[in-house]
Design an enzyme around this catalytic site. Structure first.
Site, PDB file in Angstrom:
ATOM      1  CD  GLU A   1     -24.932 -19.801  38.383  1.00 24.44           C
ATOM      2  OE1 GLU A   1     -23.715 -19.863  38.591  1.00 24.44           O
ATOM      3  OE2 GLU A   1     -25.741 -19.383  39.233  1.00 24.44           O
TER       4      GLU A   1
ATOM      5  CB  THR B   1     -32.216 -27.452  43.339  1.00 29.40           C
ATOM      6  OG1 THR B   1     -32.702 -26.700  42.219  1.00 29.40           O
ATOM      7  CG2 THR B   1     -31.848 -28.841  42.897  1.00 29.40           C
TER       8      THR B   1
ATOM      9  CB  CYS C   1     -30.934 -23.124  46.588  1.00 28.47           C
ATOM     10  SG  CYS C   1     -30.654 -24.300  45.257  1.00 28.47           S
TER      11      CYS C   1
ATOM     12  CB  CYS D   1     -35.548 -21.798  39.791  1.00 28.05           C
ATOM     13  SG  CYS D   1     -33.745 -21.742  39.635  1.00 28.05           S
ATOM     14  CB  THR D   2     -33.374 -18.405  43.962  1.00 29.44           C
ATOM     15  OG1 THR D   2     -32.279 -19.318  43.806  1.00 29.44           O
ATOM     16  CG2 THR D   2     -34.241 -18.858  45.120  1.00 29.44           C
ATOM     17  CG  HIS D   3     -30.313 -19.212  39.099  1.00 29.01           C
ATOM     18  ND1 HIS D   3     -30.222 -19.954  40.239  1.00 29.01           N
ATOM     19  CD2 HIS D   3     -29.040 -19.047  38.652  1.00 29.01           C
ATOM     20  CE1 HIS D   3     -28.940 -20.239  40.472  1.00 29.01           C
ATOM     21  NE2 HIS D   3     -28.212 -19.696  39.529  1.00 29.01           N
TER      22      HIS D   3
ATOM     23  CE1 TYR E   1     -24.567 -27.246  44.259  1.00 34.86           C
ATOM     24  CE2 TYR E   1     -26.272 -27.352  45.936  1.00 34.86           C
ATOM     25  CZ  TYR E   1     -24.952 -27.188  45.592  1.00 34.86           C
ATOM     26  OH  TYR E   1     -24.020 -26.964  46.576  1.00 34.86           O
ATOM     27  N   GLY E   2     -29.295 -28.376  39.569  1.00 34.12           N
ATOM     28  CA  GLY E   2     -30.588 -28.855  39.054  1.00 34.12           C
ATOM     29  C   GLY E   2     -30.629 -30.289  38.561  1.00 34.12           C
TER      30      GLY E   2
ATOM     31  CG  ASP F   1     -28.600 -20.226  44.901  1.00 37.64           C
ATOM     32  OD1 ASP F   1     -29.563 -21.015  44.917  1.00 37.64           O
ATOM     33  OD2 ASP F   1     -28.121 -19.802  43.828  1.00 37.64           O
ATOM     34  CB  SER F   2     -26.602 -24.101  43.444  1.00 35.20           C
ATOM     35  OG  SER F   2     -27.424 -23.306  42.622  1.00 35.20           O
TER      36      SER F   2
HETATM   37  N1  DGL Z   1     -31.277 -21.371  42.120  1.00 32.59           N
HETATM   38  C1  DGL Z   1     -31.520 -22.697  42.459  1.00 32.59           C
HETATM   39  C2  DGL Z   1     -32.958 -23.032  42.676  1.00 32.59           C
HETATM   40  O1  DGL Z   1     -33.674 -22.204  43.227  1.00 32.59           O
HETATM   41  C3  DGL Z   1     -30.715 -23.795  41.843  1.00 32.59           C
HETATM   42  C4  DGL Z   1     -30.326 -23.748  40.473  1.00 32.59           C
HETATM   43  C5  DGL Z   1     -29.339 -24.825  40.113  1.00 32.59           C
HETATM   44  O2  DGL Z   1     -28.258 -24.821  40.685  1.00 32.59           O
HETATM   45  O3  DGL Z   1     -29.669 -25.662  39.271  1.00 32.59           O
HETATM   46  O4  DGL Z   1     -33.400 -24.111  42.358  1.00 32.59           O
END
Ligand code: DGL
Length: 275
Positions: free
Chosen positions: A159, A76, A74, A193-195, A43-44, A11-12
């Site tokens: 984050e 993204t 992730c 988004c996994t966050h 990464y978004g 993941d990012s």
């Molecule tokens: N957690 C990631 C996702 O599922 C990326 C978040 C990011 O780095 O912007 O998109």
């Protein structure tokens, strides 16, 4: 460190830990190497080329550790890098390795969850602009309306561990309202988004109770279990010593503190450059 034969989870940053947790609960016997590219996240808002380059570097690093299979935990990276990696890099350079993403397994099942056939998708700008969910969900469920909303402030909140504090309320409500204004029919919202599962309790506060919120962890874990059943060549190559190792491209102390919050256990991560 060739021959480790762990499943690589990428993941990012921290978000992929929500997917890792679900996978490790469902498939506890395998070895796992988690890599968070915290030094370069989020990464978004990065361009397609940048996300592809960063993701490929991290996938190749996991291959160097001996992972036969890497999961892009992730959205993204799955939206912007997976296709190129699968279609260009693997056949040319790594014909025996596999890389899987999180979008397709989610799109395959999410359409069944909506009674009104109207689904909201929340993701990073990169994921939403790629329209990957719109396209993939409609492939499996052509009668489902998909409404998308990007939430660029949510990943930084997570984050920086600010997502549970009252300061986060404004941005959580803002994007939820913007999504719900798109259609009164939305009855299911996908956290693409996994966050975002970390913000789930707060998201719920701003939504009517009857709306179903869908996080991806269990969906991706079930899909991986099914994949391993169907691909015995890969399954047999995987080590089964229940070893879990965590790496970050960022600061290990910060990673340990934050990741422990995500996983509910103490972690001792290693710097990505240490091998
Ligand atoms: N957690 C990631 C996702 O599922 C990326 C978040 C990011 O780095 O912007 O998109």
């Amino acid at each position: 460190m060739q021959g480790n034969n762990a499943i690589g989870i990428f993941d990012s940053g921290f978000g992929g830990l929500t997917v890792f947790k679900a996978i490790a609960e469902k498939l506890p016997n395998y070895n796992y190497i988690y890599l968070g590219d915290n030094a370069r996240s989020p990464y978004g808002d990065h361009s397609f080329d940048t996300v592809y380059r960063y993701t490929l570097e991290c996938v190749e690093w996991l291959f160097e550790q001996g992972c036969p299979l890497v999961i892009l935990a992730c959205n993204t990276a799955s939206a912007k890098a997976l296709r190129n990696i699968q279609q260009l890099d693997l056949p040319k350079k790594y014909p025996n390795r596999r890389v899987l993403g999180v979008i397709r397994p989610t799109a395959e099942v999410v359409g069944e969850m909506s009674k009104t056939k109207a689904i909201g998708v929340l993701g990073t700008r990169g994921t939403i602009r790629s329209e990957s969910y719109l396209i993939e969900i409609n492939k499996f469920f052509p009668d489902v309306e998909v409404y998308q909303q990007s939430c660029p402030m949510w990943v930084p909140l997570v984050e920086n561990n600010e997502h549970e504090y009252p300061g986060a309320d404004y941005f959580v409500k803002k994007y939820i309202d913007e999504l719900m204004q798109q259609s009164p029919n939305i009855d299911t919202i996908l956290l693409a988004c996994t966050h975002y599962p970390l913000i789930l309790p707060k998201i719920k506060q701003f939504l009517p109770q009857e709306i179903t919120l869908v996080a991806q962890g269990d969906i991706v874990a079930s899909s991986l279990a099914d994949y391993l059943d169907r691909h015995q060549d890969i399954e047999k190559a995987l080590a089964k010593e229940a070893k879990q190792t965590f790496y970050t491209s960022g600061d290990t102390d910060i990673f340990n503190a934050q990741a422990s919050v995500f996983l509910g256990k103490k972690l001792n991560s290693k710097p990505m450059g240490s091998n």
